[in-house]
Each structure stands twice: as structure tokens, then as C-alpha cells.
Enzyme design. Sequence first.
Site, PDB file in Angstrom:
ATOM      1  N   HIS A  78      12.088  93.717  52.956  1.00 18.23           N
ATOM      2  CA  HIS A  78      10.939  94.482  52.469  1.00 18.23           C
ATOM      3  C   HIS A  78      10.886  94.479  50.946  1.00 18.23           C
ATOM      4  CE1 HIS A  78      10.427  97.018  56.394  1.00 18.23           C
ATOM      5  NE2 HIS A  78      10.181  95.732  56.571  1.00 18.23           N
ATOM      6  N   GLU A  80      10.738  96.843  48.730  1.00 22.82           N
ATOM      7  CA  GLU A  80      11.617  97.783  48.031  1.00 22.82           C
ATOM      8  C   GLU A  80      13.034  97.233  47.916  1.00 22.82           C
ATOM      9  OE1 GLU A  80       8.958 100.303  50.840  1.00 22.82           O
ATOM     10  OE2 GLU A  80       9.788  98.281  50.766  1.00 22.82           O
ATOM     11  N   CYS A 104      10.114 102.281  54.810  1.00 20.44           N
ATOM     12  CA  CYS A 104      10.745 102.521  56.105  1.00 20.44           C
ATOM     13  C   CYS A 104      12.105 103.181  55.894  1.00 20.44           C
ATOM     14  CB  CYS A 104      10.921 101.199  56.854  1.00 20.44           C
ATOM     15  SG  CYS A 104      12.188 100.123  56.131  1.00 20.44           S
ATOM     16  N   CYS A 107      14.650 100.978  53.875  1.00 20.77           N
ATOM     17  CA  CYS A 107      14.363 100.952  52.433  1.00 20.77           C
ATOM     18  C   CYS A 107      14.660 102.308  51.794  1.00 20.77           C
ATOM     19  CB  CYS A 107      12.919 100.527  52.182  1.00 20.77           C
ATOM     20  SG  CYS A 107      12.647  98.785  52.573  1.00 20.77           S
TER      21      CYS A 107
END
Length: 160
Positions: A78, A80, A104, A107
Amino acid sequence: MSKRKDYISWDEYFMGIAYLSGLRSKDPNSQVGCCIVSEDNRILSVGYNGFPNGCNDDDFPWEREGSPLDVKYTYVAHSELNAILNFRGYTLQNSRIYVSLFPCNECAKAIIQAGIKEVIYDSDKYANTDAVIASKKMLKAAKVKVTHYKKSKREVTLEL
């Protein structure tokens, strides 16, 4: 001397960088980007969702449904996490992260461990999923400030 009034705010600038970073993603369904910023408004790192370095985009699946080895979720990092891993400085302690989609749970763990003090997000379209509910619970427990980005009525067009 008159002051210019047509400049963008810091929040507009950094969220714009997050969205622009997301455009680097080759994900056909979700182009998520983020921008990590220091306390004095300096960009520390950016990221977008994609496969790890050395993993060819054409050799891994972008599908959303199927067995774990046949879907993107098993392989994609992801935005992040990518931004945290891309950071080459000393510390992310007390920084802010601007992200186009609410983080999420995985992250959120990385954000907390990195010492990021605030998450500024735009979309929360997965608010009712277990991953986001868990994320919000952890961010609150770790006293990470969570702020919904307030869009301006300004429209900016970029020709690239």
C-alpha cells in the site's frame, strides 16, 4: 503591495501530492497515493500502491477476486507502507501523512510504529470493513490524530 489570494493551502498542496503520487500506480481499480510531511511542512516521502521493487507488474496479478495467490492483495504494498519504506532520512517521528484513502489495519501498524502523529485522509469508502475498523481502533489507542481532509471548492487542472 497586495498579497496573492490564489495560492493553495498546505493541506491542498500535500493532498494534491498524494493524489498525484497515486497516479503512478498501475492498479486498474485503486490508485492510492500518500505524502508524509514534517512538522515544518517539508515533504519527507511519498508513496503509491504497487508491487515491491524488482517484481514486474506484468508478472503478478491485478485481479481482486480468486485464490490468494491469484489476487493483487497478496503482493501489493500500500501507498503508506511504500512511503514509510521509501523514507531515507533519520526519523518520521511527529510527522503527518496525507493519504487519498483511509489506511488499512496493516498500514496503521506501520504508521504507529514510524511515529507519525497525524493521518489526514480523503476517502473512507471502506469504513465498514474489519481492516478499517481495526485501523481506527489502533490509531485511537496510539493517540494518532485522524483528520478528514476538507476539500476546497477549487479545481486545478494539470496538463502533463
